[in-house]
Write a protein that holds these residues in place. Sequence first.
Motif, short mmCIF file in Angstrom:
data_model
loop_
_atom_site.label_atom_id
_atom_site.label_comp_id
_atom_site.label_asym_id
_atom_site.label_seq_id
_atom_site.Cartn_x
_atom_site.Cartn_y
_atom_site.Cartn_z
N ASP A 137 0.96 -1.28 -0.14
CA ASP A 137 -0.01 -0.10 -0.07
C ASP A 137 0.79 1.18 -0.07
O ASP A 137 1.98 1.18 0.39
CB ASP A 137 -0.77 0.19 1.28
CG ASP A 137 -2.04 -0.69 0.95
OD1 ASP A 137 -2.87 -0.80 0.07
OD2 ASP A 137 -2.52 -1.60 1.80
N SER B 214 1.00 3.70 2.11
CA SER B 214 1.99 4.20 3.23
C SER B 214 2.97 3.34 3.74
O SER B 214 3.97 3.90 4.06
CB SER B 214 0.85 4.42 4.32
OG SER B 214 0.22 2.94 4.53
N ALA C 157 5.91 4.07 1.26
CA ALA C 157 6.76 5.06 1.44
C ALA C 157 7.37 4.64 2.74
O ALA C 157 8.74 5.22 2.70
CB ALA C 157 5.71 6.12 2.07
N ARG C 158 7.33 4.07 3.55
CA ARG C 158 8.10 3.55 4.71
C ARG C 158 9.21 2.63 4.07
O ARG C 158 10.52 3.08 4.50
CB ARG C 158 7.37 2.51 5.59
CG ARG C 158 6.65 3.16 7.03
CD ARG C 158 6.01 2.41 7.61
NE ARG C 158 7.13 1.56 8.61
CZ ARG C 158 6.66 0.75 9.62
NH1 ARG C 158 5.53 0.22 9.54
NH2 ARG C 158 7.71 0.17 10.35
N GLU D 7 -6.68 1.97 1.54
CA GLU D 7 -5.75 0.77 1.45
C GLU D 7 -6.17 -0.74 1.48
O GLU D 7 -7.46 -0.79 2.01
CB GLU D 7 -4.37 1.24 2.35
CG GLU D 7 -4.14 2.44 2.24
CD GLU D 7 -2.86 2.81 2.98
OE1 GLU D 7 -1.49 2.54 2.28
OE2 GLU D 7 -2.88 3.10 4.16
N SER D 8 -5.55 -1.30 1.28
CA SER D 8 -6.09 -2.81 1.47
C SER D 8 -6.45 -3.21 3.08
O SER D 8 -5.85 -2.57 3.82
CB SER D 8 -5.07 -3.89 1.10
OG SER D 8 -3.71 -3.52 1.82
N HIS E 26 -6.77 1.88 -4.68
CA HIS E 26 -5.97 2.48 -3.80
C HIS E 26 -5.13 3.32 -4.39
O HIS E 26 -3.82 3.89 -3.86
CB HIS E 26 -5.07 1.42 -3.12
CG HIS E 26 -4.37 0.59 -4.02
ND1 HIS E 26 -4.80 -0.50 -4.65
CD2 HIS E 26 -2.87 0.79 -4.35
CE1 HIS E 26 -3.81 -0.89 -5.77
NE2 HIS E 26 -2.79 -0.24 -5.22
N LEU F 12 -4.13 6.65 -5.88
CA LEU F 12 -4.46 8.19 -5.97
C LEU F 12 -4.65 8.73 -7.59
O LEU F 12 -5.57 9.25 -7.83
CB LEU F 12 -3.66 8.78 -5.38
CG LEU F 12 -3.57 8.56 -3.79
CD1 LEU F 12 -1.82 9.04 -3.19
CD2 LEU F 12 -4.20 9.35 -2.89
N LEU G 173 -1.55 10.07 3.70
CA LEU G 173 -1.62 9.35 2.28
C LEU G 173 -1.06 9.87 1.06
O LEU G 173 -0.32 9.61 0.41
CB LEU G 173 -2.80 8.63 2.30
CG LEU G 173 -3.25 7.39 1.51
CD1 LEU G 173 -2.39 6.42 2.05
CD2 LEU G 173 -4.48 7.20 1.00
N GLY H 126 5.33 7.84 5.23
CA GLY H 126 4.51 6.95 5.36
C GLY H 126 3.61 6.71 6.83
O GLY H 126 3.87 7.67 7.47
N ILE H 127 2.90 5.67 7.03
CA ILE H 127 2.09 5.62 8.10
C ILE H 127 2.65 4.60 8.86
O ILE H 127 2.61 3.66 8.59
CB ILE H 127 0.54 5.70 7.82
CG1 ILE H 127 0.11 7.08 6.98
CG2 ILE H 127 -0.13 5.89 9.10
CD1 ILE H 127 -1.23 6.85 6.55
N ASN I 171 -0.26 -0.62 11.43
CA ASN I 171 -0.75 -1.38 10.63
C ASN I 171 -2.34 -1.14 10.55
O ASN I 171 -2.72 -0.45 11.66
CB ASN I 171 -0.83 -2.90 10.93
CG ASN I 171 0.60 -3.58 10.81
OD1 ASN I 171 1.12 -3.08 9.67
ND2 ASN I 171 1.20 -4.25 11.67
#
Lengths: 300, 331, 335
Positions: free
Chosen positions: B180, B182, B185-186, C45-46, C218, C220, C259, C274-275, C278
Amino acid sequence: MKAEDFQLSEEIIRKEREMRRESIKRAWYRFSRSKLSMTGLIILLAIIISALFAEYIAPYPSHAGLYINFRDAYQPPSLRHLMGTDMYGRDVFSRVIFGYRYALMMVGMVLSIVVPVGTVLGLLAGYYRGRWIEHLIMRLADIFVSVPPLVLALSICSILEPNVFNAMLAVTLMWWPWYTRMVYSLASSLRNEPYVWAAKALGVRDINIMFRELLPNMLGPILTKATLDASWVVLIGAAISFLGLGAQPPTPDLGTMISEYSAYLPQYWWMSLGPASALALLILAFNFLGDGIRDVFAGE
Amino acid sequence: MSILKVEDLKKYFIVPQGVVRAVDGIDFSLEEGETLALVGESGSGKTTTAHVVMGFYTATSGSVKYRDIEIGYTPIEKRPLELRKEIQIVFQDPATSLNPKKNVKDIIDTAIKIHRKGLSSVERLKFMLSLLEHIGLSEDLLFKKPHELGGGEKQLVALARALAPGPRLLILDEPTSALDISAQARVLNALKKIQEERKISYLLITHDLGVVRNLATYVAIMYLGKIYEYAHVDEFFNRPLHPYTQMLLSSIPTLTEEEEKLLPQRILSRGEIPSPMNPPSGCRFHPRCPFAMDICKKKEPPTMIIKSEHGSHTVKCWLYVNAHERNLNKA
Amino acid sequence: MSEIETLLEVKDLYVNYKSYWYIYKVLNGVSLKISKGEKIGILGESGAGKTTLLKSILGILPPQGRIVKGDILYKGRSLIHDKKYLNEVRRSSIGMIFQDPLASLNPVFTVKEHLLDVLKVVYKDHNYKESDLISIATELLKEVMLPDVERVLNSYPFQLSGGMRQRVVIAMALASAKELLLADEPTTNLDVTIQDQILRLIERLVNEKNLSLILVSHALGLLFRMVNTLYVMYGGEIIEYGDARKILKEPLHPYTKMLLISAPRLTSSKIGEGIKGNPPDYRNPPSGCRFHPRCPFAMDICKKEKPKLIRIGPDHYVACHLYSTSDLEKTGSGI
């Protein structure tokens, strides 16, 4: 070792143990969820315990082998003799309990040879697919598989002296190729998984790839098959004995007993009913257990 | 000295239906601490190239040199441990590249045990913890199995495993295409940080030009087993030359107007990549090329070197051969 | 928006899945609305619950899934409570393009058999002969720009390339999509040049036939290209929705913001971090706002109360406690 290092390693060992306990707990939960597999496990445990301590559990331990008491012969089932007595006056129930000993011994001996040997050969053949070792192992397996199993067992038993040990040998010889074939097909598909390639890139030795990377991913099908096969081993062992090529009277083997007592059918039905239903119970227990083991691995 | 130098590499596969020319004569080199992106659609041969470098396949012809040692014909099983230590790989799908039955500690420990012999178990553990911290993973994951991790975490574990031996060249085979945004990006940030600090060279296999922009130093565009354009990443995005490159770029859905402006005037995508079993004659892109000329069907274009401020920008296209030379070639 | 005829309306939908002894509380009060000719996108996202939402609309949830609360209305009539109406709508109004063309086509049937199966259901009241249906099938394949229709009709899925398979799947969806087209990640496994072709095809078909479109993805860029209204999903909830361009320029929800900066751009080589963490565990989802464990701005109230969707500007709604307090400025330049 420095104190903090010691602490670190203690900490890690503790966590590792915790995680292992956790995963065993979860596996047990998956197993115990099914009533059927729990029933199988309980029956099997009861059978194993009574077979181990047959001398103390059987009401008439001396009746197991050569014992004659014509006064008590041909007695139908009663509280004194749960499964009746046979033509020599021996308690059938006691003999059945001793009979489990031979059945379980057969299962234990055969599987403890067949499963590891078959698995290792299958791993070698599957991992070294395309090399001479694959052809050697698989063609050998083909040869053993191409002879009908019972015929092979019977011919071995008839060439050698008919006894319990040779019956086991015969069953072992006819059984390993099935494991080899199953593990071979699993290994030859799993060996192309990226994690195997990653292991190769790291320089993990072949033997470790086979046993540490591939084998753990095959345990599910192998153990499930082993449990289900246990019942087949019991059955084939009984068949060999029934045909007079395995254990010989007065050995209290279930198959031998059924064979001996079947001559007294239908009038003295209880004689063969005892060992036959005992056999059925054992087979059923193994089958239920097999289902449970499959669930344990499927649930992961 | 380049860390990796590939010259006229060919890899053919023989299948019952014929010969698949997966890689058909490519040249590139990768310098220490830089990233080369091999970009192409599925069937372009980029993954095959990476796998030849790894030794999962051996070359059909040509040469693959790692620091002047020929490795193209040595399968992975025959490579000495010192060489395996130097070149590591991160696969596309972390769900299948981590053994599902092992926990994170065992997965990384395997790599450390082999390549850092003589470490005690505590030393290995410390090394592992510092590695995990370095790439931004919490030590709580140590005893988790892959299925208990998120996609990004899994890929970072795979990255940690690949870094554990201390490689100098890392092959990244579509490292983020299963992730995904996010998580992607990590992983991208971790890769950048590692390269900055350790000066590891990356061979990046990808189809995602957004990832290329973020990670690559040089870009090579592959199509049906050949490289059609090669340039520094800045040059590449400012001045894409090959019609195929332009088609690729203009196919990307953009987010902002600045991005829109960057893209070449829209060359509508058409056709599909043909089978590498019988590639088109001449320039292999000609059936899909809006500018195709007669000569494109007949003769393979030469590789032209176009001057740029970032070193050489090469393109394999008849459009950049001047008319006079084209005619000579025709005759 | 409500003046225009509302086609489909999802009202406060809750969907649970049951697996073993767990209950997965996936959709947690999802509402959305689509009018005739509108194109909306669902970004997530998934594991955000996008596919579950589409499956609920079509009434094709797996047996473990259950709608526990809420309603789905098509032209004002419930699809949940009226199975007959649901079938009618599925047959003659809605079509769906599934994610993986290889998985949604059965390898042992030809393209012709696939299309005839669909057409027989769609036109079951018309008493068409098979030859009529075949000519309709041929038309459909021409409409999705497949070359050499005769050959394609008699091909098995594996004989076609990925792009061609997806065109076949679109043709099947078109057979019943007279008003609304649902597309679940229609280009995920395709190369970027083929993706572009497929998107252009969907765009053209939707415009020509004046269909409404719900596009789930997902990616963009793809969404911003295709839709006008965007719904952002996280953890089974709609956390932000509104005009797609506006959300792109000024995202409000911390998740959307993070995101958007996490997506690699072609213009620069800088991306967000990123985030961390999970997606939520649906068996035991976080209390209050489901995003709070991953949110850098989480406050006490986020753990306790589920934020409601509130209107921030014309055509822009967000569900976040940062905005429910009076001063909007403090978060305006948030991240």
